[in-house]
Write an enzyme that holds these catalytic residues in place. Sequence first.
Site, mmCIF file in Angstrom:
data_model
loop_
_atom_site.group_PDB
_atom_site.id
_atom_site.type_symbol
_atom_site.label_atom_id
_atom_site.label_comp_id
_atom_site.label_asym_id
_atom_site.label_seq_id
_atom_site.Cartn_x
_atom_site.Cartn_y
_atom_site.Cartn_z
ATOM 1 C CB THR A 96 37.682 39.002 43.793
ATOM 2 O OG1 THR A 96 36.632 39.548 44.577
ATOM 3 C CG2 THR A 96 37.129 37.903 42.894
ATOM 4 C CE LYS A 179 33.095 39.134 44.001
ATOM 5 N NZ LYS A 179 33.762 40.279 44.458
ATOM 6 C CE LYS A 247 40.233 41.308 40.248
ATOM 7 N NZ LYS A 247 39.630 40.879 41.476
HETATM 8 N N1 LIG Z 1 35.404 47.948 43.886
HETATM 9 C C1 LIG Z 1 34.410 47.084 44.009
HETATM 10 O O1 LIG Z 1 33.252 47.391 43.685
HETATM 11 C C2 LIG Z 1 34.648 45.694 44.537
HETATM 12 C C3 LIG Z 1 33.532 44.953 44.935
HETATM 13 C C4 LIG Z 1 33.727 43.671 45.441
HETATM 14 C C5 LIG Z 1 35.013 43.152 45.523
HETATM 15 N N2 LIG Z 1 36.082 43.878 45.096
HETATM 16 C C6 LIG Z 1 37.416 43.251 45.199
HETATM 17 O O2 LIG Z 1 38.092 43.877 46.279
HETATM 18 C C7 LIG Z 1 39.503 43.910 45.990
HETATM 19 C C8 LIG Z 1 39.989 45.353 46.103
HETATM 20 O O3 LIG Z 1 39.293 46.119 45.125
HETATM 21 P P1 LIG Z 1 39.277 47.718 45.147
HETATM 22 O O4 LIG Z 1 38.148 48.138 44.297
HETATM 23 O O5 LIG Z 1 39.388 48.238 46.540
HETATM 24 O O6 LIG Z 1 40.638 48.006 44.349
HETATM 25 P P2 LIG Z 1 41.628 49.261 44.442
HETATM 26 O O7 LIG Z 1 40.938 50.481 44.902
HETATM 27 O O8 LIG Z 1 42.350 49.280 43.148
HETATM 28 O O9 LIG Z 1 42.632 48.808 45.598
HETATM 29 C C9 LIG Z 1 43.556 47.781 45.370
HETATM 30 C C10 LIG Z 1 44.430 47.625 46.594
HETATM 31 O O10 LIG Z 1 45.433 46.621 46.305
HETATM 32 C C11 LIG Z 1 46.725 47.186 46.549
HETATM 33 N N3 LIG Z 1 47.707 46.568 45.663
HETATM 34 C C12 LIG Z 1 47.596 46.391 44.334
HETATM 35 N N4 LIG Z 1 48.709 45.771 43.869
HETATM 36 C C13 LIG Z 1 49.518 45.578 44.936
HETATM 37 C C14 LIG Z 1 50.793 44.978 45.105
HETATM 38 N N5 LIG Z 1 51.460 44.440 44.073
HETATM 39 N N6 LIG Z 1 51.339 44.952 46.352
HETATM 40 C C15 LIG Z 1 50.654 45.488 47.401
HETATM 41 N N7 LIG Z 1 49.446 46.059 47.311
HETATM 42 C C16 LIG Z 1 48.877 46.091 46.086
HETATM 43 C C17 LIG Z 1 46.547 48.660 46.279
HETATM 44 O O11 LIG Z 1 47.605 49.393 46.838
HETATM 45 P P3 LIG Z 1 47.929 50.891 46.254
HETATM 46 O O12 LIG Z 1 46.925 51.794 46.886
HETATM 47 O O13 LIG Z 1 49.327 51.139 46.685
HETATM 48 O O14 LIG Z 1 47.788 50.813 44.759
HETATM 49 C C18 LIG Z 1 45.202 48.903 46.966
HETATM 50 O O15 LIG Z 1 45.353 48.951 48.358
HETATM 51 C C19 LIG Z 1 39.679 43.315 44.583
HETATM 52 O O16 LIG Z 1 40.075 41.970 44.671
HETATM 53 C C20 LIG Z 1 38.293 43.450 43.976
HETATM 54 O O17 LIG Z 1 38.048 42.469 42.989
HETATM 55 C C21 LIG Z 1 35.923 45.152 44.633
#
Ligand SMILES: NC(=O)c1ccc[n+]([C@@H]2O[C@H](COP(=O)([O-])OP(=O)(O)OC[C@H]3O[C@@H](n4cnc5c(N)ncnc54)[C@H](OP(=O)(O)O)[C@@H]3O)[C@@H](O)[C@H]2O)c1
Length: 301
Positions: A96, A179, A247
């Site tokens: 997102t 979204k 965000k």
């Molecule tokens: N969690 C939910 O319930 C949910 C639901 C729907 C959609 N989403 C969306 O899905 C996406 C991922 O969410 P998540 O919950 O999986 O987050 P998360 O666990 O914090 O994972 C974030 C990912 O992004 C990577 N990342 C962050 N900054 C980076 C950078 N500067 N360069 C390269 N990689 C980077 C992280 O790498 P590292 O591991 O190295 O930090 C990790 O792989 C987001 O956009 C979120 O809004 C999440």
Amino acid sequence: MANLGFVGLGVMGSLMAQRLLEKGHSLTGYNRTRAKAQSLIEKGMKFAETPRAVAAAADVIFSSVANSAALTSIAEGPDGILAGLSRGKLFVDMSTVGVATSRAIAAKVREKGADMLDAPVSGSVATLKVGKLSLMVGGKRESFDRVKPLLEDFSDQPTAGQGQKVTYVGENGLALVMKIATNSNLAVQMLAFSEAVLLAEKNGIPRQTAVDVLTHSAIASPMVQYRGPFVLKLPETAWFDVNMMQKDMLLALELGRQVDVPLPTAAAANEMLTCARAIGLVHEDFAVMFDALAKMSGVSR
Ligand SMILES: NC(=O)c1ccc[n+]([C@@H]2O[C@H](COP(=O)([O-])OP(=O)(O)OC[C@H]3O[C@@H](n4cnc5c(N)ncnc54)[C@H](OP(=O)(O)O)[C@@H]3O)[C@@H](O)[C@H]2O)c1
């Protein structure tokens, strides 16, 4: 079986990558923090040293990263996905992120003879685990048709009456608009739920009783059903923390400003997230909005 890639193996990415492995696809993956990829490597994923190497190895490359800056970081530069793309490949970003960032990268992907779709997901760790994740997709219709069977691998077959889980929305960026519009509701509903619990509780109804009644009432959306009980006990690890939720609220408020749609409830919910941040709760699940409102109501957790 398809030859797939996955960049960004965080909370959502690792679970989605795991589903692709379970469906028998060949998978090459990358994560900035390699340790998070270990369990997937043990399940058969090949680890690549850069996003570029993932793009070079796979026909369809998925990504799920935190925000717009992270998408730019995995896509651009000598080690980025763009550098590894070639004619006929498809890049499907499921994060997102900002609409303009995604569209700018899609234009660069096309210059390579490849194509890009924005395919953000609605759901949580819980919905993903039970195969109920929904996806919305923006981009060229023919690219959507090509990748649709793979997108359906992220969820189980739809149950009758529950509607499509993979929805084509329109041109590049429009799935992100959809979204962002969807997600602003998460914080709004959590705030409204918190108000109702506190109103009941300060009038003498036990919090547990209020949560039971509300999560079985007409206002109990799927999100209220699984996150409402977090006002009783927060998860040890946030499913979606205050930072991530804010965000999405800021993306929504900016979109609203651009097209002159006032978002009064989103603005109020965003202020409550700022309040949660101010009292040191930024890394908690965003259900902690309840705690911020409780503090203002003179109630302790
Ligand atoms: N969690 C939910 O319930 C949910 C639901 C729907 C959609 N989403 C969306 O899905 C996406 C991922 O969410 P998540 O919950 O999986 O987050 P998360 O666990 O914090 O994972 C974030 C990912 O992004 C990577 N990342 C962050 N900054 C980076 C950078 N500067 N360069 C390269 N990689 C980077 C992280 O790498 P590292 O591991 O190295 O930090 C990790 O792989 C987001 O956009 C979120 O809004 C999440």
